[in-house]
Design a protein around this motif. Sequence first.
Motif, mmCIF file in Angstrom:
data_model
loop_
_atom_site.group_PDB
_atom_site.id
_atom_site.type_symbol
_atom_site.label_atom_id
_atom_site.label_comp_id
_atom_site.label_asym_id
_atom_site.label_seq_id
_atom_site.Cartn_x
_atom_site.Cartn_y
_atom_site.Cartn_z
ATOM 1 N N GLN A 164 0.823 -1.206 0.000
ATOM 2 C CA GLN A 164 0.000 0.000 0.000
ATOM 3 C C GLN A 164 0.857 1.256 0.000
ATOM 4 O O GLN A 164 0.561 2.231 -0.709
ATOM 5 C CB GLN A 164 -0.930 -0.005 1.212
ATOM 6 N N VAL A 167 2.202 1.733 -3.434
ATOM 7 C CA VAL A 167 1.182 2.292 -4.327
ATOM 8 C C VAL A 167 0.982 3.779 -4.044
ATOM 9 O O VAL A 167 0.908 4.610 -4.969
ATOM 10 C CB VAL A 167 -0.143 1.524 -4.163
ATOM 11 N N LEU A 168 0.909 4.132 -2.751
ATOM 12 C CA LEU A 168 0.730 5.544 -2.398
ATOM 13 C C LEU A 168 1.932 6.376 -2.831
ATOM 14 O O LEU A 168 1.775 7.506 -3.318
ATOM 15 C CB LEU A 168 0.520 5.677 -0.894
ATOM 16 N N ALA A 170 3.964 5.738 -5.348
ATOM 17 C CA ALA A 170 3.894 5.904 -6.801
ATOM 18 C C ALA A 170 2.847 6.938 -7.173
ATOM 19 O O ALA A 170 3.056 7.770 -8.072
ATOM 20 C CB ALA A 170 3.581 4.565 -7.465
ATOM 21 N N ARG A 171 1.702 6.906 -6.472
ATOM 22 C CA ARG A 171 0.651 7.878 -6.773
ATOM 23 C C ARG A 171 1.107 9.295 -6.437
ATOM 24 O O ARG A 171 0.863 10.235 -7.205
ATOM 25 C CB ARG A 171 -0.599 7.537 -5.962
ATOM 26 N N ARG A 173 4.160 10.371 -6.417
ATOM 27 C CA ARG A 173 5.145 10.793 -7.425
ATOM 28 C C ARG A 173 4.456 11.240 -8.698
ATOM 29 O O ARG A 173 4.854 12.242 -9.318
ATOM 30 C CB ARG A 173 6.108 9.648 -7.709
ATOM 31 N N ARG A 174 3.403 10.489 -9.106
ATOM 32 C CA ARG A 174 2.659 10.912 -10.299
ATOM 33 C C ARG A 174 2.003 12.262 -10.069
ATOM 34 O O ARG A 174 2.016 13.137 -10.971
ATOM 35 C CB ARG A 174 1.601 9.866 -10.646
ATOM 36 N N GLU A 175 1.415 12.451 -8.877
ATOM 37 C CA GLU A 175 0.782 13.737 -8.586
ATOM 38 C C GLU A 175 1.801 14.862 -8.560
ATOM 39 O O GLU A 175 1.514 15.969 -9.032
ATOM 40 C CB GLU A 175 0.042 13.649 -7.253
ATOM 41 N N ASP A 178 2.566 15.648 -12.080
ATOM 42 C CA ASP A 178 1.453 16.375 -12.680
ATOM 43 C C ASP A 178 1.432 17.824 -12.196
ATOM 44 O O ASP A 178 1.194 18.745 -12.991
ATOM 45 C CB ASP A 178 0.122 15.694 -12.344
#
Length: 396
Positions: A164, A167-168, A170-171, A173-175, A178
Amino acid sequence: MSGSTPADRFGGLSTPVVDALFASGLTVATCLAGLAYQPADWRRFDGLAVLMGCLTCLPLAARRRWPMSALLATCAGYTGYLQLGYPPSLLWWGPVLGLYTVVVLRPGRWAVAGSVVTAAVVGFSGVKAPALPPLVVVIQPLLVLAGVWVLGGGARALADRNRQLAVLTARLRREQRDRARHAVAEERVRIARELHDVVAHHMSVISVQVGLARYVFASDPPTARTALDTIAGAGREAQQEMRRLLMVLRVGVDEEDAGRFGTLVPGLARIGDLVDRVRATGLPVEVEVHTVDPVPPLPAHLDLCVYRVIQESLTNVLKHAGPATATVTVEHRPGAVTARIVDDGRGVVEQSWPEPGYGLLGMRERVRLYGGTLSTGPRPEGGYMVQLTLPVPVRS
């Protein structure tokens, strides 16, 4: 688990390699322990015992890829080893470790089935040891299962939390990427808006003055020289503002810090220079400044916003209104600043600049960025009006 990831590595070794080394080490330790410990009432540890030890321990090398198969194989090997009459030894840990892996990686019915098989093997091991009391033979499998389930459940919960978190992460990092792209896009829009305001205004002034100088070049040299002086001044100011923008881009500072690099940031303090430049083109401009109460100076970003709206509005009057006069009214009051630019040029039917172009769009975006309002439109008595209202933070 069919592959290794950076999270599945130990000291630079992938987990399949680690498991293979562990299985090999357990096999060697079992053989050494069997040769060293040979009770008289048990079968002597021989070559067949070594083979059964390999069949029991080596399947653990694949325990992460095929956990249930590895458990069944090690349980079968250990059962065969006991059935041949060899004494229980370190091979006892093979089924226990196999069950632990199943509990961690295959929760649910697979873990329950593995527990039943392991309990039967551990119970059979107790039965084959005559010295053990019946109560110990019964309790021993239960204790093994309880310990494996507690440790395996904790490891599985920790692995779930790690997944988890991965996943958080990675999310996030994507945010972050962005947001960085969004910030870059916003900065490009802001710079494009600044460039439009600077270039459009100064080029409009230069265009008008060039036309005037060409028209009176021979008949009125003093007026032509004045027009050329205005062109030179507009060019120098445009160059200074372009240099300021490039400094902001190069050094990474904001509008409030740009003045430290030797170039004055445009603002209401320079409204006189702007009006003089527009007047030099032949457009009469009046400026009125009203202050309701003593108020502190505007923040730099709001001061620049008001200046740019006035600059763009006068540029549009100069380009589109035809013969006209313009009036700029600035009103300061606690909590807000208002700027109104009106002209008495030709009517809206003939006037083309009210159609939304980059100038008006840029003004609206700039004003919206600071929470203000911008209203534009023709006046009933003729001409056009632009009115800006910006909220100003009230300092305690």
